[in-house]
Design a protein around this motif. Structure first.
Motif, PDB file in Angstrom:
ATOM      1  N   GLN A  34       0.824  -1.207   0.000  1.00 11.72           N
ATOM      2  CA  GLN A  34       0.000   0.000   0.000  1.00 11.72           C
ATOM      3  C   GLN A  34       0.857   1.255   0.000  1.00 11.72           C
ATOM      4  O   GLN A  34       0.571   2.210  -0.713  1.00 11.72           O
ATOM      5  CB  GLN A  34      -0.950   0.014   1.203  1.00 11.72           C
ATOM      6  CG  GLN A  34      -1.915   1.170   1.203  1.00 11.72           C
ATOM      7  CD  GLN A  34      -2.842   1.142   0.005  1.00 11.72           C
ATOM      8  OE1 GLN A  34      -3.390   0.108  -0.330  1.00 11.72           O
ATOM      9  NE2 GLN A  34      -3.031   2.283  -0.639  1.00 11.72           N
ATOM     10  N   ARG A  35       1.919   1.266   0.800  1.00  8.93           N
ATOM     11  CA  ARG A  35       2.800   2.436   0.845  1.00  8.93           C
ATOM     12  C   ARG A  35       3.449   2.669  -0.525  1.00  8.93           C
ATOM     13  O   ARG A  35       3.491   3.796  -1.019  1.00  8.93           O
ATOM     14  CB  ARG A  35       3.870   2.251   1.932  1.00  8.93           C
ATOM     15  CG  ARG A  35       4.820   3.406   2.076  1.00  8.93           C
ATOM     16  CD  ARG A  35       4.157   4.639   2.603  1.00  8.93           C
ATOM     17  NE  ARG A  35       5.159   5.684   2.801  1.00  8.93           N
ATOM     18  CZ  ARG A  35       4.893   6.922   3.071  1.00  8.93           C
ATOM     19  NH1 ARG A  35       3.651   7.317   3.217  1.00  8.93           N
ATOM     20  NH2 ARG A  35       5.851   7.798   3.233  1.00  8.93           N
ATOM     21  N   ASP A  79       0.821   3.998  -2.916  1.00  2.00           N
ATOM     22  CA  ASP A  79       0.502   5.400  -2.635  1.00  2.00           C
ATOM     23  C   ASP A  79       1.607   6.338  -3.113  1.00  2.00           C
ATOM     24  O   ASP A  79       1.333   7.405  -3.665  1.00  2.00           O
ATOM     25  CB  ASP A  79       0.261   5.620  -1.142  1.00  2.00           C
ATOM     26  CG  ASP A  79      -1.057   5.042  -0.663  1.00  2.00           C
ATOM     27  OD1 ASP A  79      -1.911   4.689  -1.509  1.00  2.00           O
ATOM     28  OD2 ASP A  79      -1.242   4.928   0.563  1.00  2.00           O
ATOM     29  N   MET A  80       2.855   5.948  -2.886  1.00  5.40           N
ATOM     30  CA  MET A  80       3.966   6.794  -3.318  1.00  5.40           C
ATOM     31  C   MET A  80       4.054   6.848  -4.837  1.00  5.40           C
ATOM     32  O   MET A  80       4.358   7.893  -5.414  1.00  5.40           O
ATOM     33  CB  MET A  80       5.289   6.304  -2.721  1.00  5.40           C
ATOM     34  CG  MET A  80       5.399   6.472  -1.212  1.00  5.40           C
ATOM     35  SD  MET A  80       5.257   8.185  -0.674  1.00  5.40           S
ATOM     36  CE  MET A  80       3.561   8.241  -0.124  1.00  5.40           C
ATOM     37  N   ALA A 115       0.497  12.191  -0.952  1.00  5.41           N
ATOM     38  CA  ALA A 115       1.263  11.314  -0.066  1.00  5.41           C
ATOM     39  C   ALA A 115       0.809  11.397   1.391  1.00  5.41           C
ATOM     40  O   ALA A 115       0.992  10.445   2.145  1.00  5.41           O
ATOM     41  CB  ALA A 115       2.751  11.646  -0.160  1.00  5.41           C
ATOM     42  N   SER A 161      -1.215   8.604   3.074  1.00  2.00           N
ATOM     43  CA  SER A 161      -0.675   7.274   2.833  1.00  2.00           C
ATOM     44  C   SER A 161      -0.611   6.415   4.092  1.00  2.00           C
ATOM     45  O   SER A 161      -0.971   5.246   4.067  1.00  2.00           O
ATOM     46  CB  SER A 161       0.711   7.362   2.209  1.00  2.00           C
ATOM     47  OG  SER A 161       1.248   6.069   2.029  1.00  2.00           O
ATOM     48  N   ASN A 196      -3.886   4.956   4.952  1.00  2.00           N
ATOM     49  CA  ASN A 196      -4.194   3.855   4.036  1.00  2.00           C
ATOM     50  C   ASN A 196      -3.416   2.596   4.413  1.00  2.00           C
ATOM     51  O   ASN A 196      -3.963   1.492   4.410  1.00  2.00           O
ATOM     52  CB  ASN A 196      -3.849   4.233   2.590  1.00  2.00           C
ATOM     53  CG  ASN A 196      -4.680   5.373   2.063  1.00  2.00           C
ATOM     54  OD1 ASN A 196      -5.741   5.683   2.593  1.00  2.00           O
ATOM     55  ND2 ASN A 196      -4.210   6.005   1.008  1.00  2.00           N
TER      56      ASN A 196
END
Length: 110
Positions: free
Chosen positions: A23-24, A27-28, A69, A72, A75
């Motif tokens: 997920q990170r 998102d990035m 970001a 994030s 999330n």
């Protein structure tokens, strides 16, 4: 803990780490894509105006990246941790139902 619970624990830890990392990264990637789009749009606009001063576009990139970001970590927390108790609950429901059904068959054979 029995063997199945240990497997469940291991899978839970792997999900937390893997799901959070995925997920990170996602998102990035999205933040970078959107910020790049904002910067390219700004640069094209500057060129159409006849200006090649792109310093404002760099600021636009930074601002857009931060906007996408910032949420994030929220999330990541949801994706990493929310499925774990749901999966455990479903596993225990399946185990309980399986045992309940078996007891019904054992009771009939007597």
């Amino acid at each position: 803990m029995n063997g199945w619970q240990r497997i469940g624990f291991l899978l839970s830890v792997l999900w937390i780490l893997g799901g959070g990392f995925y997920q990170r990264s996602s998102d990035m990637q999205r933040a970078g894509d959107m910020a790049g789009f904002a910067m390219r749009t700004c640069m094209e606009t500057q060129k159409l105006k006849g200006s090649y001063d792109f310093s404002r576009c760099s600021d636009e990139f930074d601002k857009t990246f931060r906007v996408f970001a910032e949420p994030s970590w929220e999330n990541v927390t949801i994706v990493a941790f929310a499925p774990v108790p749901i999966a455990w609950l479903l596993a225990y429901i399946v185990v309980w139902l399986t045992r309940w059904i078996r007891r019904g068959f054992v009771g009939q054979s007597q």
